[in-house]
Design an enzyme around this catalytic site. Structure first.
Site, PDB file in Angstrom:
ATOM      1  N   ARG A  49      34.059  27.979  81.394  1.00  0.00           N
ATOM      2  CA  ARG A  49      34.367  28.689  80.147  1.00  0.00           C
ATOM      3  C   ARG A  49      35.393  27.881  79.348  1.00  0.00           C
ATOM      4  O   ARG A  49      35.324  27.791  78.130  1.00  0.00           O
ATOM      5  CB  ARG A  49      34.885  30.114  80.426  1.00  0.00           C
ATOM      6  CG  ARG A  49      35.411  30.788  79.164  1.00  0.00           C
ATOM      7  CD  ARG A  49      35.594  32.295  79.278  1.00  0.00           C
ATOM      8  NE  ARG A  49      36.012  32.778  80.554  1.00  0.00           N
ATOM      9  CZ  ARG A  49      37.243  32.638  81.072  1.00  0.00           C
ATOM     10  NH1 ARG A  49      38.185  32.029  80.399  1.00  0.00           N
ATOM     11  NH2 ARG A  49      37.513  33.121  82.272  1.00  0.00           N
ATOM     12  N   TYR A 102      24.840  35.147  54.192  1.00  0.00           N
ATOM     13  CA  TYR A 102      23.989  35.601  55.285  1.00  0.00           C
ATOM     14  C   TYR A 102      24.341  37.058  55.636  1.00  0.00           C
ATOM     15  O   TYR A 102      25.522  37.394  55.799  1.00  0.00           O
ATOM     16  CB  TYR A 102      24.184  34.682  56.498  1.00  0.00           C
ATOM     17  CG  TYR A 102      23.537  35.220  57.744  1.00  0.00           C
ATOM     18  CD1 TYR A 102      22.182  35.547  57.739  1.00  0.00           C
ATOM     19  CD2 TYR A 102      24.258  35.415  58.905  1.00  0.00           C
ATOM     20  CE1 TYR A 102      21.578  36.060  58.883  1.00  0.00           C
ATOM     21  CE2 TYR A 102      23.661  35.921  60.045  1.00  0.00           C
ATOM     22  CZ  TYR A 102      22.315  36.249  60.024  1.00  0.00           C
ATOM     23  OH  TYR A 102      21.729  36.768  61.140  1.00  0.00           O
ATOM     24  N   ASP A 174      30.874  27.830  55.518  1.00  0.00           N
ATOM     25  CA  ASP A 174      29.673  27.899  56.346  1.00  0.00           C
ATOM     26  C   ASP A 174      28.719  26.835  55.833  1.00  0.00           C
ATOM     27  O   ASP A 174      28.149  26.955  54.749  1.00  0.00           O
ATOM     28  CB  ASP A 174      29.063  29.308  56.259  1.00  0.00           C
ATOM     29  CG  ASP A 174      27.855  29.473  57.180  1.00  0.00           C
ATOM     30  OD1 ASP A 174      27.203  28.460  57.478  1.00  0.00           O
ATOM     31  OD2 ASP A 174      27.562  30.618  57.575  1.00  0.00           O
ATOM     32  N   LYS A 199      20.194  26.359  63.484  1.00  0.00           N
ATOM     33  CA  LYS A 199      19.400  25.982  62.336  1.00  0.00           C
ATOM     34  C   LYS A 199      19.189  24.459  62.310  1.00  0.00           C
ATOM     35  O   LYS A 199      18.616  23.927  63.221  1.00  0.00           O
ATOM     36  CB  LYS A 199      20.072  26.529  61.072  1.00  0.00           C
ATOM     37  CG  LYS A 199      20.438  28.032  61.192  1.00  0.00           C
ATOM     38  CD  LYS A 199      19.227  28.913  61.316  1.00  0.00           C
ATOM     39  CE  LYS A 199      19.460  30.326  61.826  1.00  0.00           C
ATOM     40  NZ  LYS A 199      20.710  30.983  61.715  1.00  0.00           N
TER      41      LYS A 199
END
Ligand SMILES: Cc1ncc(COP(=O)(O)O)c(C=O)c1O
Length: 379
Positions: A49, A102, A174, A199
């Site tokens: 992690r 978005y 973004d 994406k």
């Protein structure tokens, strides 16, 4: 010597494996690491992690291609956004957000962070005076998406960075739609670049992931602390797939842009198309800024049709090679109806999208086949 984009995408953080010479970073499917005596970590690895070598390779490559000090890879774009916002904001703080973005980002603000005590104001980011007026003493961030999903609006990153910094806030961009190949927000003054690596960076519709890249090492360190403390990390296989995608980002993006330009030409000449939204068009209100801050104009194209919502939905249903589906940025072309699909969560909000809108993610198939399919779907 400063290396070029493609060289960095293929080599940064990806030296041949010191033990075997493997030219691609292996998938370290491991949760924990043997210590040489208590606290004697090998190469700093303790628990996956906190850090994992496959993820480290991706994080270093992402930092290099965005020109940032630190890259961090997450389980999804929204996990990256959540970690960022809960690092730079605390309950009682405020964020200026775009009035077009978005839908899932808007949902994060309106349904999750608002209840956590972070307020926000949607503002048209093209109106710098409006943005300036919306910045309050408790504003910790201005959130930018450019080009936006799904209306392809463009915001002036350098100008907004000045507004944010004058107000003591960070500028977050973004960069999902442009990808680091077409636009590098940090070089324009942004503090953090955010990605849904699902994406264009991943590029093959086979992995969900997210990333943050910071301009300063300091903010990078704070985010890394929260990444570990909150735990929404990218797993090693996901990191490996994303890294494989990143290597070909440059060549893919050029083909996405070539094909999108041809699709735009077809749409412009079609009688059923009322408006084409693409920052590469000289009549697009953000064209000049896009030309200044982007290498090319990307593979996303939206358009509005005669006949309203039903006609838009029909076109989506009729397309064949353009696959009906959410998401974007993969090698295959996708078509969708934002109002009923990706942006359904923005219905009734200031970010609601027009009902007659169709969004295309133009892939890298043979362009004549794409044009034939679209002509057929438009009828
Ligand atoms: C511009 C943009 N930002 C963020 C996200 C969220 O990313 P993810 O779906 O990987 O959580 C998306 C997803 O579609 C997006 O289009």
């Amino acid at each position: 010597m400063n290396q070029g984009f493609e060289t960095l995408a293929i080599h940064a953080g990806q030296e041949a494996d010191p033990h075997t010479g493997a030219v691609v970073p292996p998938i370290y499917a491991v949760s924990t690491y043997k210590q040489d005596g208590v606290g004697g970590l090998r190469a700093g690895y303790e628990y996956s992690r906190s850090a994992n070598p496959t993820r480290t390779a991706l994080e270093e490559a992402l930092a290099a291609v965005e020109g940032g000090a630190r890259g961090l890879a997450f389980a999804s774009g929204l996990a990256a956004e959540d970690t960022l916002l809960r690092t730079v904001c605390k309950p009682g703080d405020h964020v200026v957000i775009p009035d077009d973005a978005y839908g899932g980002t808007y949902r994060l603000f309106s349904r999750v962070l608002r209840e956590w005590g972070v307020s926000f104001d949607p503002v048209p980011l093209g109106d710098l005076d409006a943005v300036r007026a919306a910045v309050r003493p408790d504003t910790k961030a201005i959130w930018v998406e450019t080009p936006t999903n799904p209306l392809l609006n463009v915001a002036d990153i350098a100008a907004l960075a000045d507004v944010a910094h004058d107000g003591g806030a960070v500028l977050v961009v973004d960069n999902t739609f442009a990808s680091p190949y077409l636009q590098q927000p940090l070089s324009l003054g942004a503090d953090v670049a955010v990605h849904s690596t699902t994406k264009y960076v991943g590029g093959h519709s086979d992995v969900v992931g997210g990333a943050l890249v910071t301009r300063s090492a300091d903010l990078g360190e704070r985010l890394a602390y929260h990444q570990n403390a909150m735990g929404a990390v990218a797993g090693p296989f996901d990191a490996w797939l994303t890294l494989r995608g990143l290597k070909t980002l440059g060549v893919r993006m050029d083909r996405h842009c070539d094909n999108a330009e041809r699709v735009v030409d077809l749409l412009l000449s079609h009688p059923k198309v009322v408006q084409v939204l693409y920052p590469g068009l000289p009549e697009h209100p953000g064209h000049e800024i896009a030309a200044k801050q982007m290498r090319r104009f990307g593979g996303m194209v939206s358009f509005r049709v005669e006949g309203g919502e039903e006609a838009a939905v029909e076109i989506c249903n009729r397309a064949k090679l353009f696959t009906l589906g959410e998401s974007l940025g993969g090698v295959e072309s996708l078509i969708e109806h934002p109002g009923r699909m990706t942006h359904a969560s923005a219905a009734g909000s200031p970010l609601e999208v027009p009902a007659d809108l169709v969004r295309l993610s133009v892939g890298i198939e043979t362009v004549d086949d794409l044009l034939a399919d679209l002509s057929e779907a438009l009828g």
